[in-house]
Design a protein around this motif. Structure first.
Motif, mmCIF file in Angstrom:
data_model
loop_
_atom_site.group_PDB
_atom_site.id
_atom_site.type_symbol
_atom_site.label_atom_id
_atom_site.label_comp_id
_atom_site.label_asym_id
_atom_site.label_seq_id
_atom_site.Cartn_x
_atom_site.Cartn_y
_atom_site.Cartn_z
ATOM 1 N N CYS A 268 36.602 -37.615 -15.653
ATOM 2 C CA CYS A 268 36.290 -38.413 -14.617
ATOM 3 C C CYS A 268 36.412 -39.878 -14.630
ATOM 4 C CB CYS A 268 34.933 -38.026 -14.131
ATOM 5 S SG CYS A 268 34.527 -36.401 -13.552
ATOM 6 N N GLU B 17 25.244 -44.331 -10.226
ATOM 7 C CA GLU B 17 24.527 -43.220 -10.467
ATOM 8 C C GLU B 17 25.227 -41.916 -9.615
ATOM 9 O OE1 GLU B 17 20.662 -44.109 -8.842
ATOM 10 O OE2 GLU B 17 20.118 -45.304 -10.513
ATOM 11 N N TYR C 7 28.220 -40.746 -11.765
ATOM 12 C CA TYR C 7 27.652 -40.259 -12.939
ATOM 13 C C TYR C 7 26.977 -38.670 -12.891
ATOM 14 C CZ TYR C 7 25.212 -39.028 -17.376
ATOM 15 O OH TYR C 7 24.706 -38.518 -18.548
ATOM 16 N N ASN C 8 26.414 -38.641 -11.963
ATOM 17 C CA ASN C 8 26.009 -37.354 -11.458
ATOM 18 C C ASN C 8 27.055 -36.208 -11.187
ATOM 19 O OD1 ASN C 8 23.247 -38.086 -11.725
ATOM 20 N ND2 ASN C 8 22.945 -38.597 -9.745
ATOM 21 N N ASN C 9 28.079 -36.620 -10.548
ATOM 22 C CA ASN C 9 29.131 -35.900 -10.384
ATOM 23 C C ASN C 9 29.926 -35.525 -11.423
ATOM 24 O OD1 ASN C 9 28.886 -35.961 -7.529
ATOM 25 N ND2 ASN C 9 30.226 -37.867 -7.089
ATOM 26 N N PHE C 10 29.898 -36.618 -12.404
ATOM 27 C CA PHE C 10 30.486 -36.301 -13.666
ATOM 28 C C PHE C 10 29.898 -35.180 -14.541
ATOM 29 C CE2 PHE C 10 29.655 -37.474 -18.278
ATOM 30 C CZ PHE C 10 30.778 -36.890 -18.855
ATOM 31 N N THR C 11 28.344 -35.046 -14.564
ATOM 32 C CA THR C 11 27.736 -34.167 -15.292
ATOM 33 C C THR C 11 27.856 -32.810 -14.583
ATOM 34 O OG1 THR C 11 25.782 -34.978 -14.182
ATOM 35 C CG2 THR C 11 25.921 -35.800 -16.099
ATOM 36 N N GLY C 12 28.076 -32.759 -13.369
ATOM 37 C CA GLY C 12 28.158 -31.520 -12.836
ATOM 38 C C GLY C 12 29.622 -30.898 -12.885
ATOM 39 N N SER C 13 30.647 -31.843 -13.365
ATOM 40 C CA SER C 13 31.771 -31.470 -13.126
ATOM 41 C C SER C 13 32.418 -30.536 -14.360
ATOM 42 C CB SER C 13 32.686 -32.669 -12.806
ATOM 43 O OG SER C 13 32.868 -33.329 -14.179
ATOM 44 N N ASP D 182 35.026 -33.887 -19.838
ATOM 45 C CA ASP D 182 34.609 -34.085 -21.401
ATOM 46 C C ASP D 182 34.211 -35.638 -21.415
ATOM 47 O OD1 ASP D 182 35.584 -31.558 -22.774
ATOM 48 O OD2 ASP D 182 37.353 -32.015 -21.691
ATOM 49 N N LEU E 291 33.557 -39.500 -18.871
ATOM 50 C CA LEU E 291 33.445 -40.337 -17.976
ATOM 51 C C LEU E 291 34.012 -41.778 -18.370
ATOM 52 C CD1 LEU E 291 32.670 -41.122 -14.933
ATOM 53 C CD2 LEU E 291 30.367 -41.659 -15.734
ATOM 54 N N LYS F 199 26.587 -43.508 -22.220
ATOM 55 C CA LYS F 199 27.323 -41.982 -21.724
ATOM 56 C C LYS F 199 28.827 -42.625 -21.203
ATOM 57 C CE LYS F 199 22.580 -40.494 -21.048
ATOM 58 N NZ LYS F 199 21.736 -40.070 -19.745
#
Length: 319
Positions: A210, A250, A253-259, A262, A264, A283
């Motif tokens: 991402c 934010e 980042y939230n989209n990354f954690t749910g995607s 590996d 960001l 992170k």
């Protein structure tokens, strides 16, 4: 005003995106290898500190954050050990401070082609090899910061992103009396946003990414990721200068954690603002880029050495 030490200016004639910051870093490293003790001066565009003289780095320690100093000076300061970095609107003042406080014997002016109050011994002009003169029109109709006739002030052109362009022949043919050098921007490695960890660039091969970027040419960052063999899950154009930038970051980042991705990733220049968000900085990874002269940097070194020899001789005669 002429400074008591040689001055090199690096600038461009189009608005943004030619790769000045990696060039400033490369040039500072070159003159250090030649035995000089340089300082880098910048106006600190985008920073919040408006004092006449501000020390971003004393050569050993970072003294101002990216928010205060601006993205480019902060990146330059982080990339150069032993090189003071100062910002302020008048380079004659910041230059004098660099000489008096740090004993430098060389000044490098970042983005100074249009700011001519301080005399420069070498005027280097960067041109994006893919589109060196934009659409040929001045701002706001085009990207030119001043008329093309002002190219005559340049002592040399550095054609950047030459690996994406057709070579230097088109420029050399038009400006036969001006030296032309070709440069490329190459990825170096990945560094965590808090600079607490480093990974090789090859790590991206086959990884899900991402990405986001707020640089003038965000497409170049995306191309670097694809060239590394990364699989881009999402890519956003982002601006830290917006009032709601924290909320947007934010969301990214939230989209990354749910995607299920590996990494960001963003550019190192954009990463200068991550110091405002220390939790996120741990992170997010930053792609570090360096500029290289091709096929070899020896001709550029010889050009600089010859120009500086003439400048030193002139200063001696004036003294």
């Amino acid at each position: 005003q002429r400074a008591p030490v040689p001055v090199i200016s690096i600038g461009n004639i189009t608005a943004g995106g030619t790769g000045k910051t990696p060039c400033v870093i490369m040039l500072a490293q070159i003159v250090k290898e030649m035995g000089f003790k340089p300082a880098v001066l910048s106006r600190g565009y985008g920073g919040s500190n408006k004092a006449p003289v501000n020390v971003v780095s004393d050569g050993s320690n970072i003294l101002l954050s990216g928010t205060v100093a601006g993205d480019e000076p902060s990146l330059i300061a982080r990339s150069l050990q032993g090189v003071p970095v100062l910002i302020g609107p008048q380079r004659s003042l910041t230059g004098r401070a660099a000489i008096d406080k740090f004993g430098v014997d060389m000044i490098i002016c970042d983005d100074a082609f249009q700011h001519r109050r301080i005399f420069r011994d070498i005027n280097l002009l960067l041109l994006d090899g893919r589109k060196p003169f934009g659409n040929g029109y001045l701002l706001p109709r085009g990207e030119l910061r001043e008329p093309l006739r002002e190219l005559r002030r340049a002592d040399a052109f550095i054609l950047t992103r030459n690996d994406e362009a057709g070579g230097t022949d088109s420029i050399s043919g038009k400006f036969k009396n001006t030296a032309v050098f070709a440069g490329i921007h190459r990825p170096v490695d990945l560094v965590r946003g808090d600079y607490g960890a480093t990974l090789p660039f090859s790590t991206l091969q086959g990884k899900k990414i991402c990405g986001f970027a707020g640089i003038a040419r965000p497409d170049s960052f995306k191309k670097s990721l694809l060239a590394a063999g990364a699989q881009i899950i999402s890519y956003a154009v982002f601006c830290f200068k917006k009032k709601n930038s924290k909320q947007e970051l934010e969301t990214i980042y939230n989209n990354f954690t749910g995607s299920g991705a590996d990494f960001l990733l963003t550019t190192e220049k954009d990463g200068m603002r991550l110091q405002e968000f220390p939790v996120l900085a741990q992170k997010i990874y930053l792609l570090r880029i360096a500029m290289t002269i091709i096929p070899a940097d020896q001709p550029l070194k010889k050009f600089i050495a010859k120009k500086l020899e003439c400048a030193s001789a002139g200063l001696s005669r004036e003294v």
